[in-house]
Structure formats: structure tokens, C-alpha cells
Motif scaffolding. Structure first.
Motif, PDB file in Angstrom:
ATOM      1  N   LEU A  69       0.834  -1.210   0.000  1.00  0.00           N
ATOM      2  CA  LEU A  69       0.000   0.000   0.000  1.00  0.00           C
ATOM      3  C   LEU A  69       0.867   1.258   0.000  1.00  0.00           C
ATOM      4  O   LEU A  69       0.586   2.212  -0.731  1.00  0.00           O
ATOM      5  N   ASP A  70       1.932   1.267   0.777  1.00  0.00           N
ATOM      6  CA  ASP A  70       2.848   2.416   0.795  1.00  0.00           C
ATOM      7  C   ASP A  70       3.446   2.674  -0.585  1.00  0.00           C
ATOM      8  O   ASP A  70       3.590   3.829  -1.005  1.00  0.00           O
ATOM      9  N   ALA A  71       3.787   1.602  -1.309  1.00  0.00           N
ATOM     10  CA  ALA A  71       4.338   1.760  -2.660  1.00  0.00           C
ATOM     11  C   ALA A  71       3.300   2.391  -3.586  1.00  0.00           C
ATOM     12  O   ALA A  71       3.630   3.265  -4.401  1.00  0.00           O
ATOM     13  N   VAL A  72       2.042   1.984  -3.449  1.00  0.00           N
ATOM     14  CA  VAL A  72       0.966   2.560  -4.259  1.00  0.00           C
ATOM     15  C   VAL A  72       0.815   4.045  -3.944  1.00  0.00           C
ATOM     16  O   VAL A  72       0.741   4.878  -4.853  1.00  0.00           O
ATOM     17  N   VAL A  73       0.784   4.394  -2.658  1.00  0.00           N
ATOM     18  CA  VAL A  73       0.611   5.788  -2.243  1.00  0.00           C
ATOM     19  C   VAL A  73       1.762   6.643  -2.788  1.00  0.00           C
ATOM     20  O   VAL A  73       1.538   7.718  -3.361  1.00  0.00           O
ATOM     21  N   GLN A  74       2.986   6.173  -2.634  1.00  0.00           N
ATOM     22  CA  GLN A  74       4.138   6.944  -3.111  1.00  0.00           C
ATOM     23  C   GLN A  74       4.089   7.148  -4.620  1.00  0.00           C
ATOM     24  O   GLN A  74       4.344   8.250  -5.118  1.00  0.00           O
TER      25      GLN A  74
END
Length: 159
Positions: A84-89
Motif C-alpha cells: 500500500l505504501d508503494a501505491v501511495v508513493q
């Protein structure tokens, strides 16, 4: 140790298809009556010592991205959060300000996961899973925790 998170590449497609088939019965996911091949979508995968341990697939629209699938094979290891963090970034780098995700009414673990990460409940779509079951009969009648599957819940998050 955290998993290695990287963008899905064409060479990953067979492994992505296997994971989606194992976890979702097929890479084909119904959204608003349209069948979408999640194995062909962009997204990120998580690897641990070369083994696929997680995956997120995305529908990228001009104004928002939708998380179509998010799977972590090593539950409670933080892999889902890393994905999820990779998607947000990546969404921020692309200038987007919103993510959304849909889940079924039985997926209490997803309710907890997404809300703890800033997503808010936006709407309930009553009976949509009953209608989708006619197009995709492998959708079970009873879901997680013995809860009958009928409705879709939409969560959204500003980023």
C-alpha cells in the motif's frame, strides 16, 4: 525483514496469474458488471528471497487509482502495508490525490486494514455481489467468518 517491493514487469505475469488464481479463483475480477483481467494490470509485487509473497493490482484512472486486488501471503508481516505504501508513493509522484478500494461485506480483515491506514467508508452497494455471482458463479455464497456474501463496500482515501 521487510519484503522487496517492486513494480510488476511483463516477465512476472505468469506468477501474478498463479497468485490471483490461487487467491481469487481466477485473475478475472468483476467491477460494476465488467470483467477485468487483474493479471494484466499495473501494480507492485513483494518478494522474499525471490519468492512472491504479495501483490497489489491497480486500475489507474485520471483522477484516482483503484486498488483492485491486494494480497499478502505472509499475514501480519507488514507486506500489505509495504505494498500500500508503494501505491501511495507512486500515486503522489503521478500527482494523484485519491485512492479507492472495494471489498465484500464479509471481509472484516480488509475493513480493519484499510481504515487503520486512512481509508474512510464511502458507500455500500447492496446486492452487487449477488448480481456478479450470476456472471461469475465461482463467487461463494458464504464468505469469511460464515457471513453471507451480498454487498460491496467502497473505501476511499486522500493522499
Amino acid at each position: 525483514m521487510p519484503a522487496l517491493i517492486r513494480a510488476i514487469e511483463e516477465a512476472d505475469r505468469p506468477a501474478v496469474t498463479r497468485l490471483l488464481t490461487d487467491r481469487w479463483a481466477s485473475p478475472d475480477i468483476l467491477i460494476e458488471g465488467v470483467m477485468i483481467d487483474a493479471s494484466a494490470l499495473p501494480g507492485f509485487l513483494a518478494e522474499d528471497n525471490g519468492d512472491l509473497v504479495g501483490l497489489v493490482t491497480l486500475i489507474k484512472r485520471d483522477t484516482e487509482w483503484e486498488i483492485l486486488t491486494l494480497d499478502s501471503l505472509s499475514r501480519w508481516a507488514g507486506t500489505g502495508t509495504q505494498l500500500l505504501d508503494a501505491v501511495v508513493q507512486d500515486a503522489r509522484r503521478q500527482g494523484l490525490t485519491r485512492l479507492m478500494v472495494r471489498t465484500s461485506n464479509d471481509n472484516l480483515d480488509a475493513f480493519r486494514f484499510y481504515q487503520r491506514r486512512g481509508f474512510r467508508l464511502e458507500r455500500v452497494v447492496p446486492g452487487v455481489i449477488d448480481a456478479e455471482r450470476r456472471l461469475k458463479p465461482e463467487i461463494p455464497i458464504i464468505g469469511e467468518y460464515g457471513i453471507p456474501l451480498h454487498d460491496e463496500i467502497v473505501f476511499g482515501r486522500k493522499i
